[in-house]
Write a protein that holds these residues in place. Structure first.
Motif, short mmCIF file in Angstrom:
data_model
loop_
_atom_site.label_atom_id
_atom_site.label_comp_id
_atom_site.label_asym_id
_atom_site.label_seq_id
_atom_site.Cartn_x
_atom_site.Cartn_y
_atom_site.Cartn_z
N SER A 110 0.84 -1.20 0.00
CA SER A 110 0.00 0.00 0.00
C SER A 110 0.87 1.25 0.00
N GLN A 111 2.06 1.15 0.60
CA GLN A 111 2.97 2.30 0.59
C GLN A 111 3.39 2.63 -0.85
N GLN A 112 3.64 1.62 -1.65
CA GLN A 112 4.03 1.87 -3.04
C GLN A 112 2.88 2.47 -3.84
N ILE A 113 1.66 2.00 -3.55
CA ILE A 113 0.51 2.56 -4.26
C ILE A 113 0.32 4.02 -3.87
N GLU A 114 0.51 4.32 -2.56
CA GLU A 114 0.39 5.71 -2.14
C GLU A 114 1.45 6.58 -2.80
N ALA A 115 2.66 6.03 -2.97
CA ALA A 115 3.71 6.80 -3.65
C ALA A 115 3.30 7.10 -5.10
N LEU A 116 2.69 6.11 -5.76
CA LEU A 116 2.22 6.34 -7.13
C LEU A 116 1.15 7.43 -7.17
N MET A 117 0.31 7.44 -6.13
CA MET A 117 -0.71 8.50 -6.06
C MET A 117 -0.05 9.87 -5.94
N VAL A 118 0.99 9.97 -5.08
CA VAL A 118 1.69 11.24 -4.94
C VAL A 118 2.29 11.66 -6.27
N LEU A 119 2.87 10.69 -6.99
CA LEU A 119 3.43 11.00 -8.32
C LEU A 119 2.35 11.58 -9.24
N ILE A 120 1.20 10.93 -9.26
CA ILE A 120 0.12 11.39 -10.15
C ILE A 120 -0.40 12.76 -9.72
N GLN A 121 -0.48 12.97 -8.39
CA GLN A 121 -1.07 14.23 -7.91
C GLN A 121 -0.09 15.41 -7.94
N TYR A 122 1.19 15.14 -7.63
CA TYR A 122 2.13 16.26 -7.48
C TYR A 122 3.37 16.17 -8.37
N GLY A 123 3.61 15.01 -8.99
CA GLY A 123 4.88 14.82 -9.69
C GLY A 123 4.98 15.65 -10.96
N SER A 124 6.19 15.73 -11.51
CA SER A 124 6.37 16.43 -12.76
C SER A 124 6.60 15.39 -13.85
N TRP A 125 5.76 15.43 -14.88
CA TRP A 125 5.87 14.42 -15.94
C TRP A 125 7.14 14.59 -16.74
N GLY A 126 7.70 15.81 -16.76
CA GLY A 126 8.97 16.03 -17.44
C GLY A 126 10.06 15.19 -16.78
N TYR A 127 10.05 15.20 -15.45
CA TYR A 127 11.02 14.40 -14.69
C TYR A 127 10.82 12.91 -14.97
N VAL A 128 9.57 12.47 -14.96
CA VAL A 128 9.28 11.05 -15.21
C VAL A 128 9.83 10.64 -16.59
N ALA A 129 9.55 11.50 -17.59
CA ALA A 129 9.98 11.17 -18.96
C ALA A 129 11.51 11.04 -19.01
N GLU A 130 12.22 11.91 -18.28
CA GLU A 130 13.69 11.83 -18.26
C GLU A 130 14.18 10.52 -17.66
N VAL A 131 13.57 10.16 -16.52
CA VAL A 131 13.99 8.91 -15.85
C VAL A 131 13.69 7.71 -16.75
N VAL A 132 12.49 7.68 -17.32
CA VAL A 132 12.09 6.56 -18.18
C VAL A 132 13.08 6.45 -19.34
N ASP A 133 13.46 7.59 -19.90
CA ASP A 133 14.39 7.60 -21.01
C ASP A 133 15.75 7.07 -20.55
#
Ligand code: HEC
Ligand code: HEC
Ligand code: HEC
Length: 349
Positions: A110-133
């Motif tokens: 559940s902690q990991q799911i909550e972290a994913l929620m924080v990502l969706i609610q507050y994260g920056s997709w630019g940062y995500v795209a960089e990490v994924v790349d």
């Protein structure tokens, strides 16, 4: 005297209150700083989880790939927390959105799911795209065609041409990869013309998809009106043909067939595919042969890449896009293609 004392007392009291106030403010700042820090930690952890488990369907910018909905929208960011939690934990029944919570047979705490929620609610997709790349997990791009202004102008000159043009635009962005630029079908999906289905059947198929096949449900992507537009386009396709308007062909990116690429493909294939498709690609009871003329002659590289990336839903064929980069998938495709000159005509596993 007592009055003076009182005043001093009051002053003292005031001082204490002011000091307390400052302390409380500092405490708030501190708490905010801690919360911010925790949020950042959650985003960092969730980004890796996202790259490995979600990117293939929701995209490295959260933009939503093919029929899978975007996560970078206001609507999802502001979804109430219970619904958001439950969507990730339990999935959405009857769709390919799987349940990710360990309690539901998934892989996340559940902690990991909550972290994913924080990502969706507050994260920056630019940062995500960089990490994924950086992780080499950017999914291959969907095959689309660019419809020129010229073509759209010629189409809008036809009777009720604007509707046709609107349908073509949607089709070019979402459907050509599988159904072909001219609705002629590909190795992975049937031709759509001449339309063999009535209007109601087509509405149902586009909205709900066909389980166990690559045809996804699009009702989260399109409004009812857009679905109508697509069906109008499919049923009136011949008007475009009869008018002699030519559509661009699909530009298939060529894949690197160098010995190094093929060797890399072979390495990945032995690691990931032999258990089902067999060491030589002749198939096993678990999965069909890939090393045979029928399959190789009928299936262009782009289709092979698409199948490897997207899997075949409802079968044991997994989607690899979250685990393999575009370059990895191209290398495997090169390896499979390298069988063609010596492939037996037909193989029954
Ligand atoms: C195999 C494709 C696939 C994968 C992988 C996937 N999803 Fe989904 N997801 C979907 C689809 C399809 C829907 C829409 C379901 C529906 O129709 O309600 C969806 C819906 C959602 C929604 C609700 C969006 C909305 O607008 O209602 C959230 C949030 C979500 N997914 C998060 C995630 C997260 C986080 C991950 C990774 C842990 C993930 N998904 C992995 C396909 C996928
Ligand atoms: C990833 C590949 C893929 C994409 C993208 C895709 N389809 Fe399909 N589609 C299929 C497959 C596979 C079938 C056959 C399903 C079956 O076996 O019944 C199908 C079937 C259909 C059918 C029914 C055809 C028939 O005669 O049975 C329609 C209509 C259709 N798709 C429309 C669309 C439209 C419109 C889009 C774009 C919004 C689209 N598809 C995008 C793979 C795809
Ligand atoms: C767990 C078993 C399994 C694994 C592992 C697996 N596949 Fe598959 N694969 C299948 C099954 C089952 C099908 C047939 C799906 C269907 O019914 O359409 C399939 C179909 C395919 C197809 C389409 C074949 C056709 O005739 O349409 C390709 C291409 C493919 N797999 C490539 C791969 C590659 C490359 C790998 C490794 C990266 C891989 N598969 C790993 C089970 C597997």
């Amino acid at each position: 005297m007592t009055r003076e004392l009182n005043i001093i007392g009051l002053l003292g009291m005031g001082l204490i209150l002011v000091t307390l106030g400052f302390a409380a403010m500092r405490e708030n700042d501190r708490r905010e700083a801690v919360a911010l820090e925790q949020r950042e930690e959650a985003v960092v952890m969730a980004t890796t989880l996202y790259a490995e488990n979600c990117v293939i369907c929701h995209g490295s910018q959260g933009e939503g790939i093919a029929a899978n909905p975007p996560l970078n929208s206001e609507g999802v960011r502001e979804m109430d927390e219970t619904t958001l939690y439950n969507t990730i934990a339990r999935g959405r029944y009857g769709t390919i959105m799987a349940a990710f919570s360990a309690e539901e047979g998934g892989i996340f705490t559940s902690q990991q799911i909550e972290a994913l929620m924080v990502l969706i609610q507050y994260g920056s997709w630019g940062y995500v795209a960089e990490v994924v790349d950086a992780m080499g997990l950017t999914p291959p791009e969907m095959v689309t065609i660019d419809v020129s202004e010229e073509v759209l102008t010629s189409i809008s000159a036809l009777p009720d041409g604007d509707a046709l043009g609107a349908g073509l635009t949607l089709y070019a962005d979402h459907c050509v990869a599988c159904h072909g630029a001219n609705l002629e079908g590909t190795a992975i999906a049937p031709a759509l013309t001449p339309a063999t289905r009535n209007y109601l059947d087509m509405t149902r198929i586009i909205n709900e998809g066909v389980t166990g096949t690559l045809m996804a449900s699009w009702d989260k992507t399109f409004t009812d009106e857009e679905v109508n537009t697509l069906i109008t386009f499919i049923t009136r396709w011949q008007e475009i043909q009869f008018a002699g308007i030519e559509l661009p062909t699909i530009e298939v990116p060529t894949i690197d067939m160098s010995p190094a690429a093929i060797a890399e493909g072979q390495r990945l294939y032995s690691l990931l595919c032999t258990q089902c498709h067999g060491t030589q690609g002749y198939g096993t009871p678990l999965a069909p042969a890939l090393n045979n003329q029928v399959f190789l002659a009928d299936t262009p590289n782009a289709a092979i890449q698409q199948i490897i990336a997207g899997g075949v839903s409802g079968t044991a064929m997994p989607a690899w896009a979250g685990y393999l980069s575009e370059a990895n998938i191209a290398a495997i495709t090169a390896f499979i293609r390298s069988w063609e000159p010596n492939a037996p005509p037909i193989v029954t596993p």
